[in-house]
Motif scaffolding. Structure first.
Motif, PDB file in Angstrom:
ATOM      1  N   UNK A 145     -33.716 -61.868  32.512  1.00  0.00           N
ATOM      2  CA  UNK A 145     -33.141 -61.877  33.869  1.00  0.00           C
ATOM      3  C   UNK A 145     -31.625 -61.717  33.816  1.00  0.00           C
ATOM      4  N   UNK A 146     -30.980 -62.408  32.858  1.00  0.00           N
ATOM      5  CA  UNK A 146     -29.519 -62.272  32.742  1.00  0.00           C
ATOM      6  C   UNK A 146     -29.134 -60.863  32.338  1.00  0.00           C
ATOM      7  N   UNK A 147     -29.921 -60.213  31.467  1.00  0.00           N
ATOM      8  CA  UNK A 147     -29.606 -58.845  31.039  1.00  0.00           C
ATOM      9  C   UNK A 147     -29.689 -57.884  32.211  1.00  0.00           C
ATOM     10  N   UNK A 156     -29.229 -58.628  35.333  1.00  0.00           N
ATOM     11  CA  UNK A 156     -28.107 -58.864  36.241  1.00  0.00           C
ATOM     12  C   UNK A 156     -26.816 -58.220  35.695  1.00  0.00           C
ATOM     13  N   UNK A 157     -26.628 -58.350  34.354  1.00  0.00           N
ATOM     14  CA  UNK A 157     -25.435 -57.755  33.745  1.00  0.00           C
ATOM     15  C   UNK A 157     -25.463 -56.240  33.885  1.00  0.00           C
ATOM     16  N   UNK A 158     -26.625 -55.641  33.582  1.00  0.00           N
ATOM     17  CA  UNK A 158     -26.733 -54.180  33.674  1.00  0.00           C
ATOM     18  C   UNK A 158     -26.539 -53.693  35.091  1.00  0.00           C
ATOM     19  N   UNK A 159     -27.104 -54.444  36.046  1.00  0.00           N
ATOM     20  CA  UNK A 159     -26.965 -54.041  37.442  1.00  0.00           C
ATOM     21  C   UNK A 159     -25.510 -54.145  37.891  1.00  0.00           C
ATOM     22  N   UNK A 160     -24.813 -55.157  37.389  1.00  0.00           N
ATOM     23  CA  UNK A 160     -23.406 -55.333  37.752  1.00  0.00           C
ATOM     24  C   UNK A 160     -22.556 -54.190  37.213  1.00  0.00           C
ATOM     25  N   UNK A 161     -22.805 -53.829  35.953  1.00  0.00           N
ATOM     26  CA  UNK A 161     -22.000 -52.757  35.361  1.00  0.00           C
ATOM     27  C   UNK A 161     -22.417 -51.390  35.871  1.00  0.00           C
ATOM     28  N   UNK A 182     -31.734 -53.646  26.485  1.00  0.00           N
ATOM     29  CA  UNK A 182     -32.095 -53.163  27.805  1.00  0.00           C
ATOM     30  C   UNK A 182     -31.649 -51.715  27.936  1.00  0.00           C
ATOM     31  N   UNK A 183     -32.610 -50.876  28.336  1.00  0.00           N
ATOM     32  CA  UNK A 183     -32.315 -49.463  28.629  1.00  0.00           C
ATOM     33  C   UNK A 183     -32.346 -49.316  30.143  1.00  0.00           C
TER      34      UNK A 183
END
Length: 668
Positions: free
Chosen positions: A75-77, A79-84, A171-172
């Motif tokens: 879940x944290x990954x 969120x990070x990917x979506x943010x970037x 995560x891809x």
């Protein structure tokens, strides 16, 4: 290098080697320690179950914790990917390549991120947090994502990869083409994905059970299980093991002979163990009643056989005495408790081994081969060392279990001789009426003759001839008295050791002379036919007369209303077919009530009495007749039909002819 180690010697060596020897004994004792106690087995089973449950709980807890941690990382990954993703799209629209490189560098330096890369749809690395990765191709890490025209926009792909340091999350994240991006990347239908954000996170460390969280989890689980085990142990002890222990203790007491052992009302309840306790007490009551009944039956049986005057034994196939009456213990001079359970050859003959079958006719050995009634003679040794000869009648007794027991009835021969003499004297007493008549009438005639002679002599008118007639009358009557007393003396004599020729007609006449008055008083006619008149048989004078008295007495008892007796004698061929030697049959036939067919095989047994006149007899008369005739070397038979009288026949031997020594030996 030289080994300077000194070998162990003496006590030190034995001490050093003892632990391995003790260990197998301890290990071997553990199964026995468990087998003897249900509570131990239950506690061991509960402990094993708790340990297995604890281990399973720890494994499940670790698995659940690890899965939860992985979900949190995923879940944290995202969120990070979506943010970037938003920052990258903004930089792409501005064509700010340096900004995009900065964004990737900043992402790669974020906490928990190993590296970040932005890949073109063909797998080429355009931007990366690590400069050396720019220009490389990472297609293998995004293989499987549908990025070409015609594919729906793929979702982000989360992938865990095993590394030596632990599992690593990658995560891809596809960056979808938007209408505002069409100026650089073309329409979305032809190029659905502008690129792929590939982020590698730091490896997730493996959960360690001995770590603080793991130990806390294990401790909490074990504490819970320990509480559960304590409650279960107390419940099992109170509800199961303690009632079973009381049941086992009571069972042991009952098996040890305490027939009053019971669990009592306190051990009963409505549950299964309570019903078992009720059933046990009920069973114990029945066992106590049955044992009491068996003891009472045994006492009755012992009292019954003790009432038998002859010694009686019941012997098992193992030669051990199962039952013995008081007559037998008195015969051998031992206490009953010393006889029961002892081998018969030990109690009766003082032998440690069974009697030799080649020397003695052992009833127990014979019953093994042929379970049928038999007769034997044996010498029994008393406790004082003296011996007594006994006549043994044995019969098989087959139990319900198929075991063949031997019932022996012993008759000491000295007592048999005493019975025979007592029976003879008793018969003489029964002859008192006939004897009194045979002596009284001659004495009365003598008295009348003497009184007449005295009157004539006093008056002086008696002539010589008349006086002579009176004296001759007195002489004849005195001869009659002497003959009667001689007959009584012959009847009362003890049997001799040697058989002698006995005149049959004389013996019959003498017996009828004594029984004549009784025959006349009963209205019985006697016919005698002896062929030839001078026939002789081998017998004992007194015993043959005794046999005839018994047979004629039995005939008189069978004819209460009068009748007839036929006494006949005739020679017969010898039973062994020896032509020169003849036998002799002497029969006594009556017209009385006869003998029932089922009693004809029993009338010669001692103490069996069925007198036709309803009186109670001694039951010894015919038994003595049979024993006497067999001692003569003959036999006695009976033919009878109820209501048609009975015929007793004596099959006797005749004396040998002069010069015949083959059969002239004495018989004891």
């Amino acid at each position: 290098m030289t080994d300077h180690t000194t070998p162990l010697r003496g006590e030190a060596a034995r001490t050093a080697s003892s632990p391995p020897a003790e260990a197998p004994r301890f290990v071997a004792a553990v199964p026995h320690w468990l087998r003897v106690s249900l509570a131990r087995r239950l506690m061991l089973g509960l402990a094993v179950a708790l340990l297995a449950s604890a281990a399973l709980l720890v494994v499940l807890a670790l698995a659940i914790g690890r899965d939860s941690l992985r979900r949190q990382h995923e879940a944290a990954a995202q969120r990070v990917a979506h943010l970037f993703e938003a920052s990258l799209q903004n930089a792409m629209l501005k064509r700010d390549l340096d900004g995009m490189a900065g964004i990737l560098a900043s992402l790669g330096q974020s906490s928990g991120v190993t590296q970040a890369r932005l890949l073109a749809p063909n797998g080429a690395v355009r931007f990366a947090s690590q400069p050396q990765a720019v220009g490389t191709n990472a297609w293998s890490q995004i293989d499987g994502l549908c990025l070409h025209a015609g594919c729906a926009a793929p979702p982000p792909r989360l992938q865990w990869r095993p590394l030596p340091q632990g599992e690593q999350l990658q995560i891809a994240y596809p960056i979808h083409n938007q209408p505002r991006c069409a100026q650089c990347h073309g329409v979305a239908s032809a190029h659905p994905v502008n690129g792929v954000l590939l982020v590698d996170f730091e490896p997730l460390p493996a959960l360690n059970p001995v770590s603080a969280p793991g130990l806390m989890l294990v401790g909490a689980g074990l504490a819970t299980l320990a509480l559960f085990a304590t409650i279960m142990g107390l419940t099992l002890r109170r509800q199961v093991t303690e009632p079973l222990a009381r049941l086992a203790t009571t069972t042991d007491r009952l098996a040890a002979g305490a027939l009053d052992a019971r669990l009592g009302q306190g051990a009963h309840g409505p549950d299964e163990l309570g019903r078992v306790a009720d059933g046990f007490d009920h069973m114990a009551d029945r066992v106590q009643t049955m044992v009491g009944d068996l003891a009472e039956q045994h006492r009755f049986l012992q009292t019954l056989i003790d009432a038998i005057p002859d010694p009686v034994l019941v012997i098992g196939p193992d030669f051990r005495i199962r039952l013995a009456n008081s007559a037998y213990t008195a015969l051998v001079g031992q206490q009953p408790q010393a006889v029961i359970g002892q081998c018969c050859h030990r109690a009766s003959r003082g032998l440690d081994e069974p009697c030799p079958s080649t020397l003695l006719h052992c009833p127990v050995a014979e019953m093994r081969a042929r379970p049928q009634r038999l007769r034997s003679m044996m010498s029994v040794r008393r406790a004082d060392g003296s011996a007594v000869e006994v006549d043994i009648e044995a019969a098989p007794l087959i139990t319900r279990d198929g075991e063949t027991l031997v019932v022996e009835v012993m008759r000491p021969l000295d007592r048999a001789v005493r019975f025979s003499q007592e029976q003879r004297l008793s018969t003489i007493g029964l002859l008192a009426n006939g004897v009194a008549h045979e002596i009284h009438n001659p004495l009365a005639s003598i008295r009348l003759a003497l009184q007449a002679s005295l009157r004539g002599l006093r008056a002086g008118d008696m002539g010589r001839e008349e006086l002579t007639d009176y004296l001759q009358l007195v002489d004849r009557e005195i001869d009659r008295c002497v003959a009667t007393t001689q007959r009584l003396l012959q009847m009362s004599q003890a049997p001799g050791q040697t058989l002698q020729p006995v005149a049959v007609a004389t013996a019959v006449d003498d017996v009828l002379a004594l029984l004549g008055e009784e025959c006349r008083s009963r209205g019985v006619q006697v016919q005698v036919v002896i062929d030839p008149p001078g026939a002789r048989v081998l017998a004992d004078e007194a015993e043959l007369r005794q046999v005839l008295v018994n047979l004629i007495h039995n005939a008189l008892h069978a004819m209460a209303g009068g009748g007839g007796i036929d006494i006949t004698g005739r020679p017969t061929p010898a039973p062994d077919g020896d032509a020169p030697r003849m036998g002799y049959e002497l029969s006594v036939r009556d017209t009385g009530r006869g003998i029932a067919a089922d009693e004809q095989s029993l009338i010669f047994l001692p103490f069996f009495s069925r007198r036709a006149d309803g009186q109670r007899g001694t039951g010894l008369g015919l038994a003595i007749c049979k024993a006497a005739v067999e001692r003569f070397g003959g036999r006695i038979t009976v033919r009878s039909e109820p209501g048609a009288g009975a015929c007793f026949t004596l099959h006797l031997q005749t004396p040998p002819e002069p010069g015949d020594t083959a059969h002239g030996e004495d018989r004891a």
